[in-house]
Design an enzyme around this catalytic site. Structure first.
Site, PDB file in Angstrom:
ATOM      1  N   TYR A  36       0.805  -1.218   0.000  1.00 59.33           N
ATOM      2  CA  TYR A  36       0.000   0.000   0.000  1.00 59.33           C
ATOM      3  C   TYR A  36       0.844   1.277   0.000  1.00 59.33           C
ATOM      4  CZ  TYR A  36      -3.867  -3.115   1.184  1.00 59.33           C
ATOM      5  OH  TYR A  36      -4.813  -4.113   1.166  1.00 59.33           O
ATOM      6  N   HIS A  41      -4.484   6.150  -1.925  1.00 55.61           N
ATOM      7  CA  HIS A  41      -5.303   5.977  -0.723  1.00 55.61           C
ATOM      8  C   HIS A  41      -4.490   6.230   0.551  1.00 55.61           C
ATOM      9  CE1 HIS A  41      -9.264   5.029   0.531  1.00 55.61           C
ATOM     10  NE2 HIS A  41      -9.063   3.800   0.957  1.00 55.61           N
ATOM     11  N   ASP A 112      -7.584  11.004   1.577  1.00 53.33           N
ATOM     12  CA  ASP A 112      -7.649  11.221   0.133  1.00 53.33           C
ATOM     13  C   ASP A 112      -9.080  11.566  -0.269  1.00 53.33           C
ATOM     14  OD1 ASP A 112      -8.136   8.410   0.914  1.00 53.33           O
ATOM     15  OD2 ASP A 112      -8.585   8.130  -1.198  1.00 53.33           O
TER      16      ASP A 112
END
Length: 208
Positions: A36, A41, A112
Site C-alpha cells: 500500500y 489511498h 484522500d
C-alpha cells in the site's frame, strides 16, 4: 470544549486545561503494509511522513498505530498512522484521543478525496464521510460528523468500475513530480491548524 477536557482528566494530574488545549492529534489515514506504500489511498500516511522528515522525528509502533510527536510554537502535535487498516480507523482515533486527553476540535483527520482534482487541499470543520470508508468508521465510533478533516485531492482519472484500482494504485509520473510541493504545503497547513486555528487556516489554504 473546556468542559469536555475537564471530564477527561483528574485534578491531581499535572497537565493543566491550558496545556491540554495546546495538544493536537493529527491522524493520517492509510493502510499498513508494503503493497500500500505510495498509493493514492495512503496520502494520509505520506503527509505525516513528510512532517516527520521536516521535523527530524521518527515513528514508533504503539497500540493501534505508529506515533510520533513534535512541538511547534508552544503546541504539541501528536502524529498518528493507524495500524487498524483504513476501514477500522475509528478505533485508533478514539483510543489516542482518550489517551492524550485531546478535544475533538483539536483532532485533524487527513484523507484522500476522489472529488477533488489532484493536489487540491481542503480543510473543513465537519461534513459527511463522502463514501470514504475511513471517515465512515470514524464517524460511527465517535458518533459525530463534527471533527476537522483535511482532504487531499487525488483526482478521478479512472474508467467505470475501476475506482478501487485507482485509489489503491501508485502515483503516476506526472503526479510524482508535483507531489513534493503539495506535501510541503500540507505540512504548512498542519502547523497552521495548531497555531492559527481552523478558520484562519481554511482561509489561507483552501483552494491553494
Amino acid at each position: 470544549m473546556i468542559q469536555f477536557i475537564k471530564r477527561l482528566f483528574k485534578k491531581e494530574e499535572k497537565e493543566s486545561i491550558e496545556d491540554l488545549m495546546k495538544k493536537y492529534l493529527i491522524v493520517g489515514l492509510g493502510n499498513i503494509g508494503e503493497k500500500y506504500e505510495n498509493t493514492r489511498h495512503n496520502i494520509g500516511f505520506k503527509i505525516l511522513d513528510e512532517v516527520a522528515t521536516k521535523e527530524g522525528i521518527t515513528f514508533e509502533s504503539q497500540k493501534l498505530g505508529s506515533i510520533s510527536k513534535f512541538r511547534f510554537k508552544g503546541r504539541t502535535f501528536i502524529l498518528l498512522k493507524p495500524s487498524t487498516f483504513m476501514n477500522l480507523s475509528g478505533k485508533a482515533v478514539k483510543y489516542w484521543m482518550t489517551k492524550g486527553k485531546i478535544a475533538i476540535e483539536n483532532v485533524l483527520i487527513i484523507t484522500d478525496d476522489l472529488n477533488l482534482p489532484f493536489g487540491s487541499i481542503r480543510l473543513k470543520a465537519k461534513g459527511s464521510d463522502g463514501g470514504h470508508n475511513g471517515l465512515k468508521d470514524i464517524q460511527a465510533v465517535l458518533q459525530t460528523t463534527k471533527y476537522p478533516r483535511f482532504r487531499f485531492g487525488v483526482g478521478a482519472e479512472f474508467s467505470k468500475g475501476r475506482q478501487v484500482d485507482y485509489v489503491l494504485g501508485k502515483w503516476d509520473e506526472e503526479e510524482s513530480k508535483q507531489l513534493s510541493e503539495r506535501l510541503e504545503k500540507s505540512v504548512e497547513l498542519i502547523k497552521s491548524f495548531g497555531t492559527a486555528g481552523l478558520n484562519n487556516t481554511m482561509n489561507a489554504f483552501n483552494g491553494k
